[in-house]
Design an enzyme around this catalytic site. Structure first.
Site, PDB file in Angstrom:
ATOM      1  N   TYR A 221     -10.061  -5.703  12.801  1.00  0.00           N
ATOM      2  CA  TYR A 221      -9.315  -5.336  11.589  1.00  0.00           C
ATOM      3  C   TYR A 221      -9.267  -6.506  10.602  1.00  0.00           C
ATOM      4  O   TYR A 221      -9.081  -7.656  10.984  1.00  0.00           O
ATOM      5  CB  TYR A 221      -7.875  -4.915  11.940  1.00  0.00           C
TER       6      TYR A 221
ATOM      7  N   LYS B 193      -8.167   3.450   1.765  1.00  0.00           N
ATOM      8  CA  LYS B 193      -7.451   4.710   1.562  1.00  0.00           C
ATOM      9  C   LYS B 193      -7.556   5.317   0.153  1.00  0.00           C
ATOM     10  O   LYS B 193      -7.784   6.532   0.037  1.00  0.00           O
ATOM     11  CB  LYS B 193      -5.992   4.559   2.007  1.00  0.00           C
TER      12      LYS B 193
ATOM     13  N   SER C  73       0.842  -1.206   0.000  1.00  0.00           N
ATOM     14  CA  SER C  73       0.000   0.000   0.000  1.00  0.00           C
ATOM     15  C   SER C  73       0.873   1.251   0.000  1.00  0.00           C
ATOM     16  O   SER C  73       0.372   2.366  -0.042  1.00  0.00           O
ATOM     17  CB  SER C  73      -0.928   0.020   1.225  1.00  0.00           C
TER      18      SER C  73
ATOM     19  N   ASN D 131     -16.786  25.843 -24.852  1.00  0.00           N
ATOM     20  CA  ASN D 131     -17.495  24.861 -24.032  1.00  0.00           C
ATOM     21  C   ASN D 131     -17.276  25.091 -22.538  1.00  0.00           C
ATOM     22  O   ASN D 131     -16.170  25.427 -22.123  1.00  0.00           O
ATOM     23  CB  ASN D 131     -17.040  23.461 -24.416  1.00  0.00           C
TER      24      ASN D 131
ATOM     25  N   ASN E  68      -2.418  -1.575  13.414  1.00  0.00           N
ATOM     26  CA  ASN E  68      -3.867  -1.342  13.385  1.00  0.00           C
ATOM     27  C   ASN E  68      -4.260  -0.035  14.075  1.00  0.00           C
ATOM     28  O   ASN E  68      -5.062   0.743  13.547  1.00  0.00           O
ATOM     29  CB  ASN E  68      -4.611  -2.526  14.013  1.00  0.00           C
TER      30      ASN E  68
ATOM     31  N   HIS F 149     -39.348  23.237 -12.421  1.00  0.00           N
ATOM     32  CA  HIS F 149     -39.534  22.345 -13.587  1.00  0.00           C
ATOM     33  C   HIS F 149     -38.795  22.882 -14.814  1.00  0.00           C
ATOM     34  O   HIS F 149     -39.201  22.605 -15.936  1.00  0.00           O
ATOM     35  CB  HIS F 149     -41.026  22.168 -13.923  1.00  0.00           C
TER      36      HIS F 149
ATOM     37  N   SER G 212     -13.532  23.683 -29.283  1.00  0.00           N
ATOM     38  CA  SER G 212     -13.706  22.427 -30.005  1.00  0.00           C
ATOM     39  C   SER G 212     -12.580  22.285 -31.019  1.00  0.00           C
ATOM     40  O   SER G 212     -12.164  23.267 -31.637  1.00  0.00           O
ATOM     41  CB  SER G 212     -15.064  22.426 -30.717  1.00  0.00           C
TER      42      SER G 212
END
Ligand code: ARG
Length: 466
Positions: free
Chosen positions: A326, A334, A27, A294, A113, A159, A286
């Protein structure tokens, strides 16, 4: 004998992990950003160990100096992160071991942990503060835009049909309400984060005589009176991911608000509305159609909100059904959090930048709001003030609108005799209703779009946002 690189947990192993497993379980590629929090946690923890006599003051000082040097290396980009050391915790601890012998005592009465839970709580406190500041920046840009266009009136929509006239500032201040709720929400998440997990250990605390309150104080996990706040159940401490979900939920809802604001701006900047001109700096062209401009920043704000919702969903699904406490699954908590933080922070800045560069097309707004039928409700109120029941007044004004349509004139251009034939309560003064500034001035109650109220709200915001 396990490979030396797995010294952190390798004692009971005869072989090290497969390369594929190292790749799969690491990790450090994403949790390395927790390094400053990990170092802060380790410094507080070692200070506590010295305080209770589990290490000496000298050992503590050596650990602190080593950690400071490592963090300096990390900040300078001079630190070598090793995938085989799995995560940020073991990378830093291993580097410390190479520098100071006392490092071998750092992990006393601690587990990864409660360590990761601590790192993340420190991260959340900072992340919420950063987002609060950035949202504040967007709010200030919004307030400035409202203040600069006080006199502009537009149709308000329900609406997506023109409903009633409102100052554009009223619409902008509605967005401000949404953003302020987000800011407050991140503040509440930060308050939830403010409990120190260290001391929970892997699951069941420790037999060693640690002082959890000392550590909490050292890390700033304190209440308004400076009293330490420590988590109250060691199992919950290492299993709980509510905070992750709360943070992601706050980010997702912020995203929903961004998306609705962006959608309004996309509509307003279209040729059909043309109420506003978006800043070139936040638009793109574009590659094929030379005339195009845009509203990309707004479209991306709308698009990113999907991602923020996805991250929340990932976390809900990740934690659902996990047995206490855990489980390694939780390492996957993460990436969605970091992504939500990074994207929400960017979004807040982009919204602020877009808002700051908007110019309002007062002529187009005035044209859009010119239809007197937008004040049909005011005409019904007029009849009510003449003593007509609202339902009857509503019906009568409906008939007046129909009559105007048949005669192909604005509702205010009908002959008084004609409207009187619809309802006898119409008097000679009935057309006064169609004076727009008079109509708005009458809306003076709290939260309404009259000028006095808008002034009051602006003053409230100016005070709150500075
Ligand atoms: N990298 C781990 C995570 O992010 C840290 C906690 C590891 N704990 C363990 N028992 N393997 O969740």
């Amino acid at each position: 004998m396990a490979k030396r690189s797995q010294a952190m947990w390798g004692g009971r192993f005869t072989a090290g992990p497969a390369d594929l497993m190292l790749q799969f379980s690491e990790s450090v590629s994403f949790d390395r950003r927790l390094a400053p929090f990990d170092v802060a946690g380790s410094k507080a923890h070692s200070a506590m160990l010295a305080h209770v006599g589990l290490i000496t003051a000298k050992e503590r000082d050596a650990i602190h100096a080593g950690l400071d040097a490592i963090l300096a290396d990390i900040t300078a980009g001079k630190f070598t992160w090793e995938t085989k050391l799995e995560d940020v915790h073991m990378n830093i601890e291993q580097a410390l071991t190479k520098r100071v012998p006392a490092a071998a005592k750092l992990h006393t009465a601690r587990s990864r942990n409660d360590q990761i839970a601590t790192d993340m709580r420190l991260f959340f406190k900072q992340a919420c503060a950063v987002l609060g500041e950035k949202i504040l920046g967007a709010e200030q840009a919004l307030l400035a835009l409202a203040a600069a266009n006080r006199s502009v009136i537009i149709p308000g929509y329900t609406h997506l049909q023109r409903a009633q006239p409102v100052p554009m500032a009223h619409h902008l201040l509605a967005w401000l309400e949404m953003l302020e709720r987000d800011r407050v929400r991140f503040g509440a998440v930060a308050a939830q984060a403010n409990w120190c997990p260290l001391g929970a250990g892997a699951i069941a605390g420790t037999t060693l005589p640690i002082d959890r309150e000392f550590t909490a104080k050292a890390l700033g996990f304190v209440d308004a009176k400076g009293r330490p706040q420590v988590t109250q159940n060691s199992m919950d401490t290492v299993a709980d991911r509510d905070l992750f979900i709360e943070f992601a939920a706050a980010a997702a809802l912020f995203g929903v608000h961004l998306s609705r604001i962006a959608e309004d701006l996309i509509l307003w900047s279209s040729a059909e509305f043309k109420f506003v001109e978006l800043p070139d700096a936040f638009c793109t062209g574009s590659s094929l159609m030379p005339q195009k401009k845009n509203p990309d920043s707004c479209e991306l704000l709308r698009g990113k909100s999907a991602r923020l919702q996805g991250n929340l969903h990932t976390l809900l699904t990740l934690t659902k059904g996990l047995p206490l406490t855990y489980n390694r699954d939780l390492q996957e908590d993460k990436p969605p959090i970091f992504d939500s933080f990074d994207q929400a922070a960017l979004c807040a800045d982009v919204l602020a930048g877009t808002l700051a560069g908007i110019t309002v097309n007062a002529g187009r707004c005035a044209a859009a709001v010119a239809d007197p039928a937008l004040l049909a409700t005011d005409l019904a109120d007029y009849l009510v003030q003449k003593g007509v029941a609202f339902r009857d007044a509503h019906h009568a004004v409906g008939a007046v609108v129909r009559l105007a349509e048949t005669q192909q004139v604005g509702i205010n251009a009908l002959a008084t005799a004609d409207v009187q034939s619809v309802h006898p309560a119409f008097a000679a003064d009935w057309t006064e209703v169609f004076d727009l500034s008079r109509a708005l001035a009458k809306r003076a109650g709290t939260g309404m779009p009259g000028p006095a109220q808008i002034n009051r709200q602006m003053a409230r915001w100016r005070k709150r946002l500075t």
